[in-house]
Design a protein around this motif. Sequence first.
Motif, mmCIF file in Angstrom:
data_model
loop_
_atom_site.group_PDB
_atom_site.id
_atom_site.type_symbol
_atom_site.label_atom_id
_atom_site.label_comp_id
_atom_site.label_asym_id
_atom_site.label_seq_id
_atom_site.Cartn_x
_atom_site.Cartn_y
_atom_site.Cartn_z
ATOM 1 N N GLY A 292 -16.872 -14.217 -28.574
ATOM 2 C CA GLY A 292 -16.538 -13.179 -27.905
ATOM 3 C C GLY A 292 -16.284 -14.029 -25.845
ATOM 4 N N LEU A 293 -17.419 -14.302 -26.143
ATOM 5 C CA LEU A 293 -18.359 -15.279 -24.403
ATOM 6 C C LEU A 293 -17.616 -16.861 -23.873
ATOM 7 C CD1 LEU A 293 -21.107 -14.412 -24.413
ATOM 8 C CD2 LEU A 293 -20.172 -12.696 -23.111
ATOM 9 N N PHE A 294 -16.039 -15.940 -23.359
ATOM 10 C CA PHE A 294 -14.984 -17.448 -23.337
ATOM 11 C C PHE A 294 -15.502 -17.807 -21.792
ATOM 12 C CE2 PHE A 294 -13.291 -15.550 -26.425
ATOM 13 C CZ PHE A 294 -13.116 -16.956 -27.860
ATOM 14 N N GLN A 295 -15.472 -18.716 -21.419
ATOM 15 C CA GLN A 295 -14.846 -19.403 -19.251
ATOM 16 C C GLN A 295 -13.696 -20.147 -20.033
ATOM 17 O OE1 GLN A 295 -16.742 -18.928 -16.831
ATOM 18 N NE2 GLN A 295 -18.255 -18.008 -17.806
ATOM 19 N N GLU A 296 -13.116 -20.358 -18.770
ATOM 20 C CA GLU A 296 -11.500 -21.560 -18.726
ATOM 21 C C GLU A 296 -11.757 -22.745 -18.248
ATOM 22 O OE1 GLU A 296 -8.102 -19.312 -16.951
ATOM 23 O OE2 GLU A 296 -7.730 -18.157 -18.989
ATOM 24 N N ILE B 86 -12.480 -21.171 -23.429
ATOM 25 C CA ILE B 86 -13.402 -21.965 -24.304
ATOM 26 C C ILE B 86 -14.940 -20.927 -24.379
ATOM 27 C CG2 ILE B 86 -12.412 -24.302 -24.266
ATOM 28 C CD1 ILE B 86 -15.185 -24.879 -22.911
ATOM 29 N N GLN B 87 -15.426 -21.234 -26.492
ATOM 30 C CA GLN B 87 -17.168 -20.429 -25.586
ATOM 31 C C GLN B 87 -17.915 -21.148 -24.534
ATOM 32 O OE1 GLN B 87 -17.676 -18.177 -27.496
ATOM 33 N NE2 GLN B 87 -16.395 -18.070 -29.784
ATOM 34 N N ASP C 218 -20.845 -24.257 -20.537
ATOM 35 C CA ASP C 218 -22.132 -25.044 -20.715
ATOM 36 C C ASP C 218 -22.943 -26.306 -20.207
ATOM 37 O OD1 ASP C 218 -22.599 -21.847 -19.024
ATOM 38 O OD2 ASP C 218 -23.933 -21.478 -20.779
ATOM 39 N N PHE C 219 -22.117 -26.565 -22.166
ATOM 40 C CA PHE C 219 -22.459 -27.718 -21.772
ATOM 41 C C PHE C 219 -21.880 -29.143 -21.712
ATOM 42 C CE2 PHE C 219 -21.073 -31.845 -24.195
ATOM 43 C CZ PHE C 219 -22.216 -32.703 -24.814
ATOM 44 N N LEU C 220 -20.594 -28.939 -20.929
ATOM 45 C CA LEU C 220 -19.454 -29.421 -20.600
ATOM 46 C C LEU C 220 -20.234 -29.541 -18.602
ATOM 47 C CD1 LEU C 220 -16.214 -28.671 -21.989
ATOM 48 C CD2 LEU C 220 -17.603 -30.795 -22.455
ATOM 49 N N GLN C 221 -20.454 -28.601 -18.302
ATOM 50 C CA GLN C 221 -21.127 -28.346 -16.810
ATOM 51 C C GLN C 221 -21.929 -28.784 -17.149
ATOM 52 O OE1 GLN C 221 -21.517 -24.149 -15.320
ATOM 53 N NE2 GLN C 221 -19.841 -24.979 -14.233
ATOM 54 N N GLN C 222 -23.040 -29.644 -17.708
ATOM 55 C CA GLN C 222 -24.102 -29.744 -17.799
ATOM 56 C C GLN C 222 -23.902 -31.187 -17.608
ATOM 57 O OE1 GLN C 222 -27.309 -29.252 -16.974
ATOM 58 N NE2 GLN C 222 -27.328 -27.051 -16.651
ATOM 59 N N LEU C 223 -23.131 -31.650 -19.048
ATOM 60 C CA LEU C 223 -22.718 -32.745 -18.622
ATOM 61 C C LEU C 223 -21.826 -34.010 -17.858
ATOM 62 C CD1 LEU C 223 -22.676 -35.321 -20.917
ATOM 63 C CD2 LEU C 223 -20.722 -34.371 -21.810
ATOM 64 N N ARG C 224 -20.952 -33.182 -17.566
ATOM 65 C CA ARG C 224 -19.941 -34.061 -16.698
ATOM 66 C C ARG C 224 -20.639 -35.018 -15.558
ATOM 67 N NH1 ARG C 224 -16.204 -30.284 -13.625
ATOM 68 N NH2 ARG C 224 -18.035 -29.364 -12.643
ATOM 69 N N LEU C 225 -19.956 -35.522 -15.616
ATOM 70 C CA LEU C 225 -21.070 -36.915 -14.183
ATOM 71 C C LEU C 225 -20.087 -36.889 -12.802
ATOM 72 C CD1 LEU C 225 -20.984 -39.694 -16.185
ATOM 73 C CD2 LEU C 225 -23.109 -38.191 -15.530
ATOM 74 N N PRO C 226 -20.451 -36.865 -11.828
ATOM 75 C CA PRO C 226 -20.002 -36.932 -10.370
ATOM 76 C C PRO C 226 -19.048 -37.724 -10.163
ATOM 77 C CG PRO C 226 -21.951 -37.635 -10.232
ATOM 78 C CD PRO C 226 -22.170 -37.284 -11.543
ATOM 79 N N ASP C 227 -19.194 -38.843 -10.803
ATOM 80 C CA ASP C 227 -18.374 -40.462 -10.275
ATOM 81 C C ASP C 227 -17.632 -40.824 -11.565
ATOM 82 O OD1 ASP C 227 -20.471 -41.246 -11.540
ATOM 83 O OD2 ASP C 227 -20.955 -42.536 -10.024
#
Length: 150
Positions: free
Chosen positions: A59-63, A73-74, A79-88
Amino acid sequence: MAFKPEKFTYQPLEEPMEFRLLELLPGERDDPLNCSLYHSSLTSHPHYYAVSYTWGTPGLFQEIELNGVAHPIQANLFDFLQQLRLPDAPATLWVDALCINQSDILEKNIQVPLMGAIYSIAKSVLVWLGPQADGSEEYFDSCNQITSES
């Protein structure tokens, strides 16, 4: 984030060994998450990272923006995708919650038996247990210390 008003629609998989990969587009930590899904084949041995993670609190979602449209998405996956994402540079991932159409039972019945192969041909498997909490960083520091002493 300016999303198109339509709902994200999965394109059907057509071949027996076909599956989807998620491209996490580059960005800074607080930028909106932009991703795209595309089809690939296990027989072509694509380069990607498989993701193993806890689905988190229901029930906890972000877009995120997925192929140009809003898609929930959950929060834990966000949170994971935000942590993993590279700037370049983009990152190519296989994430079950996004790469398998969770509302299509027939597709799930075909894709779930392929998961062993999906994980085994991945470049690596990334594990996400969630953000650090309750002293978890101390545990991982001690694991690193034990490993460096071996």
